[in-house]
Design a protein around this motif. Structure first.
Motif: not given
Ligand code: GCU
Length: 677
Positions: A490-497, A627-643
């Motif tokens: 739920p936290a991931v769904v909410q955040t990404v939405e 939501i760092e702990e809850k998503v794939d680390p590579e995806t997390f790092a990539h999106v963070l870098q873009r943001l």
């Protein structure tokens, strides 16, 4: 060592089929153990493979393929009784429960319906919707659901922000054609049924795709065919010249015959070719104007050549004077498409289709809807959207476009009274049409995650879903994509939405205000340059001075563009008082001290939205970090870098735009925030 893109999780997009969460897994475990596919023709292997892949991934058990329909837990079978649901692309998905065992049946009148039904079943399963009594009869609302690739044969992509072409390199096909197959699968899963593989600005090399390089087209068509997708080609209107004729005049019988023979040769190789896409008399492309002919004569000549084979010619309405003098205040680029094409209404062939950009200018973050929608009553037409983020952050910024596209689709043209929305026009329910639908300029490339920014995958997904059914609500599309891509947490769904749904407004906030557009760097279109297009030939001027900004497009005092709409909208746009404020500077010239409905002056509104936009990106970063702990680390790092990159760019936009207006007006920010003098 070469990096193999398939190794990344993001490569799978919304078709990763990761194991269902415990609750759902328990519900479905032991179900769907046998599958039977009947009369699916050439699509049977894709359907069988998808069911195996999907069920294996989601439940951890691979189903067995069986012959006997009666005995199978999942049956996929044509012909079904879908006569009432709209034909061979429609399907019926039914689930029955018998003593705890679920039995799924997918039926359709045609093969493609079975494929779409299969994807719909796997989607519903992931969303936890599959249960005894579940029934869905669904089908596309539009016959043409297209992607336009602006890929060049050398492998570059015009306005591509995700690497190189996945089709072409060095004027040949790429080696990794498996990737094209993966792409076809992704597209089929969202119901796309046609792909234009080459750029509308057809290069000399690409001309050969209808000549000596036809083998390349044949190979690609065969790959897409496995997923029920037809291939289209962008063609050069002046091709006859390149092949030795001395004219490309559409009324010349030699030219006409040349195209007929060319079409016959192409269809001999690729019998299910969709047809041609044409950019003519636009941005230096050749067209019928060269010979003093009309677009009707040009388009109908090609339509006639394609007709015996069931092909269509798609003719773009992006026609305007790209050699304007900025001193000329009479010419208004926004008027051009309507002025060119509306008078031709009713004169195009049955298999000619006009492709109309959503706005009158060019994919800016905010534009009114093209008045050609509602202006053309007797012409096949499709809407053109830009999925690739040319003017909306180039896939380095997050900008989820589904909310924008929904506004376009929900726009009421009043062409046949209230309720004559663009959605109803492009589904052929306002005016009768032989062909209708939607085309989107693709946002994919060779990057491991396809779209550069992983979250930009949502734009491709959302585009496909809207092309299938323009009535689908934004919230549903968004929820589907997030769950299919990130799972149920739920936290991931909410955040990404949250991130997705706020991103268009945020992008607009820190870039160009109230529909004015074009304050970007010329050429590549990234980053702020308030006067980048001010003294150019492209017809895109805001004419800011120290008292006011904007172009008056009213009928009474301005360029008359507002009068291209039906009276209900024309009236609305005509006056400063009734014009929707988000489009105020598109339609009117407004003094900086003008008071908006919010009670703020225009200049204060500009300052506020820009500071706000930057803060919103800061908040996006904070949310994502949670939501760092809850998503794939590579995806997390990539999106963070873009943001983080987005934040830096947003600050640049904010400072440049605010300073630009401050220097003109010398009006300070009411809140005393930092504006560089
Ligand atoms: C935009 C874009 C061009 C493209 C054109 C088109 O102007 O910048 O790269 O060719 O649209 O839609 O044809």
């Amino acid at each position: 060592m070469a990096f193999h893109p398939r190794k990344t999780r993001d490569y799978g997009c919304w078709l990763n089929y990761e194991r269902l969460p415990k609750g759902l897994w328990q519900r479905y475990s032991g179900q769907f153990s046998t599958v039977s596919v009947r009369n699916a023709g050439g699509l049977a292997p894709a359907i069988e493979e998808e069911l195996k892949r999907g069920l294996e991934g989601l439940l951890g058990q691979s189903p067995r393929l069986v012959e006997d329909l009666e005995a199978a837990a999942v049956t996929v079978c044509a012909p079904g009784d879908e006569a009432d649901t709209g034909g061979e692309e429609s399907f019926r998905l039914r689930v029955q429960e018998d003593q705890g065992q679920l039995k799924v049946s997918i039926t359709s009148a045609g093969e493609r319906g079975l494929l779409y039904g299969t994807f719909a079943f796997l989607r519903a399963l992931q969303l936890g919707q599959i249960a005894g009594g579940f029934e869905s009869a669904d089908g596309p609302r539009t016959p043409l659901r297209l992607l336009n690739h602006w890929d060049n044969l050398d492998g570059s992509i015009e306005r591509g922000y995700a690497g190189r072409s996945i089709f072409f390199q060095d004027n040949r096909l790429v080696e990794d054609l498996d990737r094209v197959r993966d792409y076809a699968r992704l597209l089929a899963s969202i119901g796309i049924n046609g792909v234009v593989v080459n750029n509308v600005n057809v290069s000399r090399e690409a001309t050969e795709l209808i000549g000596s390089k036809v083998g390349m087209v044949k190979t690609l068509a065969a790959i897409f065919r496995v997923y029920g997708i037809r291939l289209f080609l962008s063609i050069n209107f002046a091709s006859p010249l390149e092949f030795g004729l001395d004219t490309a005049d559409p009324v010349n019988s030699q030219v006409q015959n040349w195209w007929k023979e060319r079409a016959a040769k192409l269809y001999a190789e690729i019998p299910d070719l969709g047809g041609f896409l044409v950019k003519a008399d636009s941005e230096h492309r050749p067209g019928p104007f060269t010979y003093g002919r009309t677009h009707v004569e040009g388009a109908n000549m090609l339509a006639e050549a394609l007709k015996p084979f069931g092909g269509v010619v798609i003719w773009r309405c992006f026609v305007y004077n790209c050699q304007q003098d900025w001193r000329d205040t009479k010419t208004d680029r926004a008027r051009a498409a309507y002025d060119h094409f509306q008078p031709l209404d009713g004169r195009f062939a049955d298999n000619a289709v006009l492709q109309i950009k959503n706005g009158p200018v060019d994919f800016q973050v905010r534009e009114p809807v093209s008045p050609l929608f509602g202006g053309l009553e007797r012409t096949n037409q499709i809407l053109e959207l830009q999925i690739t983020q040319e003017y909306t952050g180039q896939q380095r910024h997050l900008c989820y476009l589904v909310p924008m596209w929904k506004e376009v689709l929900d726009f009421d043209t009043y062409a046949r009274g209230p309720g004559s929305t663009v959605a109803r026009i492009v589904t052929g329910s306002v005016f009768p049409m032989h062909w209708s639908g939607i085309a989107g300029v693709a946002n994919v490339g060779s990057d491991p995650n396809w779209t550069g920014h992983t979250l930009a995958q949502a734009n491709l997904y959302g585009y496909g879903r809207l092309a299938w059914d323009p009535g689908l609500p934004t919230e549903q599309i968004t929820r589907e994509w997030v769950v299919l891509t990130f799972g149920h947490e739920p936290a991931v769904v909410q955040t990404v939405e949250d991130l997705l749904l706020g991103s268009w407004e945020t992008y607009e906030n820190y870039t160009v205000p109230l529909g004015i557009g074009w304050m970007c760097n010329p050429g590549h279109h990234f980053g702020p340059s308030p006067e980048g297009y001010e003294f150019s030939r492209w017809g895109t001027y805001h004419r800011a001075d120290c008292t006011a900004i904007g172009v008056d497009r009213s009928v009474k005092r301005g360029t008359g563009y507002a009068g291209q709409y039906r009276p209900e909208n024309a009236r609305l746009y005509e006056s400063v008082q009734t014009c929707p404020e988000e489009l105020l500077l598109f339609f009117h010239r407004i003094p900086y001290t003008h008071v908006l409905k919010s009670g703020k002056t225009l200049i204060q509104h500009i300052y506020d939205t820009h500071f706000e936009g930057v803060e919103q990106v800061e908040q996006m970063i904070e949310k994502w970090k949670q939501i760092e702990e809850k998503v794939d680390p590579e995806t997390f790092a990539h999106v963070l870098q873009r943001l983080e990159e987005q934040l830096e760019h947003a600050r640049e936009w904010c400072d440049v735009i605010n300073t630009y207006f401050y220097r003109f007006t010398h009006i300070p920010d009411a809140q005393g925030r930092k504006i560089y003098p």
